[in-house]
Design an enzyme around this catalytic site. Structure first.
Site, PDB file in Angstrom:
ATOM      1  N   ASP A 480       0.836  -1.202   0.000  1.00  0.00           N
ATOM      2  CA  ASP A 480       0.000   0.000   0.000  1.00  0.00           C
ATOM      3  C   ASP A 480       0.870   1.250   0.000  1.00  0.00           C
ATOM      4  O   ASP A 480       2.060   1.215   0.321  1.00  0.00           O
ATOM      5  CB  ASP A 480      -0.922  -0.015   1.227  1.00  0.00           C
ATOM      6  CG  ASP A 480      -2.271   0.622   0.939  1.00  0.00           C
ATOM      7  OD1 ASP A 480      -2.371   1.414  -0.022  1.00  0.00           O
ATOM      8  OD2 ASP A 480      -3.229   0.329   1.680  1.00  0.00           O
ATOM      9  N   ASP A 550     -10.435   1.859  -3.614  1.00  0.00           N
ATOM     10  CA  ASP A 550     -10.999   1.608  -2.282  1.00  0.00           C
ATOM     11  C   ASP A 550     -12.521   1.545  -2.329  1.00  0.00           C
ATOM     12  O   ASP A 550     -13.146   1.023  -1.402  1.00  0.00           O
ATOM     13  CB  ASP A 550     -10.576   2.716  -1.311  1.00  0.00           C
ATOM     14  CG  ASP A 550      -9.174   2.498  -0.762  1.00  0.00           C
ATOM     15  OD1 ASP A 550      -8.651   1.376  -0.889  1.00  0.00           O
ATOM     16  OD2 ASP A 550      -8.596   3.456  -0.207  1.00  0.00           O
TER      17      ASP A 550
END
Length: 737
Positions: A480, A550
């Site tokens: 990430d 997301d």
């Protein structure tokens, strides 16, 4: 050999069965572009395509010769300061302050195959017969600077890969203030420009506009490719659609600051520029030092946008992505993040893993919260080791072994480029942050950016990750990166070299990836950046899939995945089913639709499976079983966009096997339509003369020609939710024996 040099006309003709690209060495030694487009027959002289003549206010290259004016000539790699007032491809500031350069042809070489770019992601070949490369050496006789223009044309694809290498062979340092990877001048501007733009949770939305005189374009100065603008644009004719018409597409294999723009001049020529964003770039070249630009990929087709996408999908899936996972079916994932956040116990995550196993899932991923003193987003980043043994009594090694004992693989989340101030790493090395002297670093998500332009920083992070990976059975890493770069200053660099930091940061990211995949080639890497903020070709070279967004709301994901599919293959799109109301938009969509969208990607779930009802578990079990049965077709089939969710209430797409014997079709409705019209889907990619059965209903079959030209009827009863809001259907087609 698909590159020919004509001694008569001093022309290079790059071609294959689909495209031609013609460069001429002009009378003054510079390079001009004569043609780029659909394949034309070769001959020794195309010089008639170089137009010229006297024009008021024009600047010319020779005294008393009013033929060639740089501002009216289609230049191959344009300079500045010498009469071409359009956007330049490069700018070199010399020791005396001048930024005027004049590079002329010295020599060239043509060879089979393609060379890698050191330290940078790039396309590759598995055999030299797949492509031919042209390198043209140019030199500025005054400064001694050399510039090598590189072009690779593939035999199989309508593709040209371009990059440039600069080398200081003079006697004094110079500064590159601009070094683009490609510039192309087209003879007219009768195009629409399409880009993939958006923001967090709505990445890669399709935006389209007609070219106008002046500059129009996109880019990023955020330190990474960004959620706002993907490093891609295409030019298409107004009548071009998915199946017909001309497309010129430009993709940039890079994960940092970038620029893609089109300038339409007063003569209605269009100049396309692609490369590192010059506003955040300044690179001093000392004597004998080199700078290599990243690679730009040019695709041309006259068969519409679907064909363009097919080229990118196959090229990026098989000649950009690498390693054992390139062609391997991806596992069905269950991730704990939306179920537990950062606060969890080992028992909780093992229960989620067990529930996933019972429903047919194959890989459990432990997300944020396992390392350091990490219970929220304010602590622990940078400390990639377990200190909270109340959470994980036997650490990652113990948990991973317990997950594997369940019959599942184990995956782990990292955010290696970031640090919290409340961490052991920051306390030991506060100077490892990117931060301008005397300034307070700007926080974002309570985290700060490590200076990956420094080798010792990358080394330290590698050592921590290596300690985990060498001891625990880890099959997957989610990498990430949850903020943009600010105060991009390295305390390790001289003032003259601060303009290198943005690029060197990305090189540091690439180097860490490379070290990890070389040591752990069996691990499946998935890149992530607050969702899809670094979903770019550069990342695919190291991680064959990326977290697409997301936002896991089914309706939003239809649009995000539809836009992403213009360039990126289905196998690269991380796509999961999550709970409702959706965390990002609060929308409630049917569980069936959430699965019907996500299965066109690297499929998985983000939820506490124990909270599902028995009926919901049955739905999930069927989704997983269907996906696993057709996984290779879904992830590696030929993908077609059928209906556009950005312009229509309905959306549809399909994927077809290479032999055209199977297909899976997805249909999605945004809002229910009262007393609506009948629905027909016009399929693509099937065999005209073959008969297909739909959803294994053997009582009726349909010719491919029927399904493509008369259409496949979508019945209301096929749709989950009885055809209401956010309903959907998935169809499996199989060629009749």
């Amino acid at each position: 050999m698909s590159i020919v040099f004509s001694e008569i006309s001093k022309e290079f003709h790059l071609y294959n069965d689909q495209i031609s690209y013609i460069i001429q060495i002009l009378g003054n030694g510079e390079l001009g572009n004569l043609y780029y487009g659909k394949r034309i027959h070769h001959k020794d002289d195309f010089s008639y395509l170089l137009e010229g003549g006297l024009r008021s206010l024009a600047v010319y290259t020779k005294e008393n010769d009013y033929f060639m004016s740089p501002q009216y000539t289609r230049m191959e790699y344009p300079d500045m300061g010498r009469g071409d007032f359009r956007e330049p491809a490069y700018e070199i500031q010399q020791a005396n302050g001048s930024n005027t350069s004049s590079f002329i042809y010295r020599n060239h070489r043509i060879f089979a195959g393609k060379k890698p770019l050191e330290g940078l992601p790039s396309l590759y070949v598995e055999s030299d017969c797949e492509a031919t490369t042209l390198e043209i050496l140019m030199q500025d006789q005054l400064t001694g600077m050399e510039m090598t223009l590189s072009y690779t044309v593939y035999e199989k694809y309508p593709v040209i890969a371009r990059s440039v290498r600069f080398k200081n062979k003079g006697t004094k340092p110079v500064v590159l203030n601009r070094a683009l990877s490609a510039s192309i001048d087209l003879p007219d501007a009768d195009f629409e420009m399409l880009q993939l733009s958006g923001a967090w949770s709505r990445e890669r939305h399709i935006k389209c506009r007609k070219l106008q005189q002046g500059i129009q374009g996109i880019g990023s100065r955020r330190g990474i490719s960004s959620a706002e603008h993907n490093p891609f644009l295409l030019l298409k004719r107004e009548q071009t659609d998915e199946t017909h018409g001309e497309v010129y597409a430009f993709s940039f294999i890079y994960s940092g600051n970038h620029i893609e723009q089109v300038e339409v001049d007063t003569n209605d020529m269009a100049r396309v520029s692609v490369g590192i964003h010059p506003d955040t770039f300044s690179w001093m070249l000392r004597l004998d030092e080199e700078f290599q630009t990243p690679e730009a990929v040019l695709v041309y087709t006259d068969q519409g946008m679907n064909e363009m996408s097919h080229v990118f999908h196959e090229l990026y899936r098989t000649r950009l992505a690498r390693g054992v996972w390139r062609d391997k079916e991806r596992p069905v994932i269950i991730n704990n993040w939306e179920a537990t956040g950062a606060q969890f116990t080992e028992d909780q995550v093992l229960q989620i893993a067990q529930a996933g196993k019972e429903l047919g899932m194959e890989l459990f991923v432990l997300d944020d919260g396992w390392f350091g003193k990490r219970d929220d987003d304010k602590t622990g980043l940078g400390d990639w080791y377990v200190t909270n043994f109340e959470k994980l009594p036997e650490g990652i090694e113990g948990l991973a072994k317990k997950v594997e004992a369940l019959g599942m693989k184990f995956g782990l989340w990292f955010e290696p480029e970031m640090v919290n101030k409340d961490s052991d790493l920051y306390r030991a090395h506060p100077d490892w942050l990117l931060c301008a002297p005397g300034r307070t670093p700007s926080p974002s998500r309570n985290q700060y950016v490590l200076d990956f332009s420094r080798t010792e920083v990358v080394d330290a992070v590698f050592d921590m990750m290596d300690q985990i990976l060498s001891k625990a059975p880890i099959s997957y890493i989610k990498w990430d990166m949850n903020r943009y770069l600010t105060e991009c200053y390295s305390t390790d660099k001289s003032p003259q070299d601060q303009g290198k930091v943005y690029h060197q940061y990305i090189l540091g990211v690439y180097s860490l990836y490379e070290r990890l995949i070389q040591k752990y080639p069996e691990i499946l890497f998935e890149s992530c950046s607050s969702g899809g903020a670094r979903f770019d070709p550069g990342m695919l070279y190291y991680a064959p899939q990326a977290w697409t967004s997301d936002d896991t709301d089914a309706y939003e994901r239809v649009r995000i995945q539809y836009g992403t599919s213009l360039v990126y293959p289905v196998s690269s799109m991380g796509a999961h089913v999550s709970v409702v109301p959706n965390q990002q938009v609060g929308r409630v969509t049917p569980l069936e639709t959430r699965g019907n969208v996500a299965m066109f990607g690297a499929f998985g779930y983000e939820m506490d499976l124990q909270c599902l009802t028995d009926e919901e578990k049955d739905i999930v079990r069927r989704q997983v079983a269907f996906f696993k049965e057709h996984r290779r077709l879904l992830q590696f089939g030929r993908f077609y966009r059928l209906q556009n969710p950005f312009t229509e209430n309905d959306a549809a797409w399909m994927t077809v096997s290479e032999d055209q014997n199977e297909a899976v079709v997805g249909f999605y409705r945004k809002m229910g339509v009262p007393n609506g019209p009948w629905i027909r889907l016009y399929l693509q990619g099937l065999k005209e003369n073959a008969k297909y059965i739909v959803n294994d209903q053997t009582d009726q079959s349909y010719f491919g020609s029927e399904l493509m030209h008369a259409g496949m009827v979508v019945h209301r009863e096929d749709l989950c939710g009885d055809g209401g809001d956010f309903c959907s259907a998935v169809y499996y087609l199989k060629k009749q024996a």
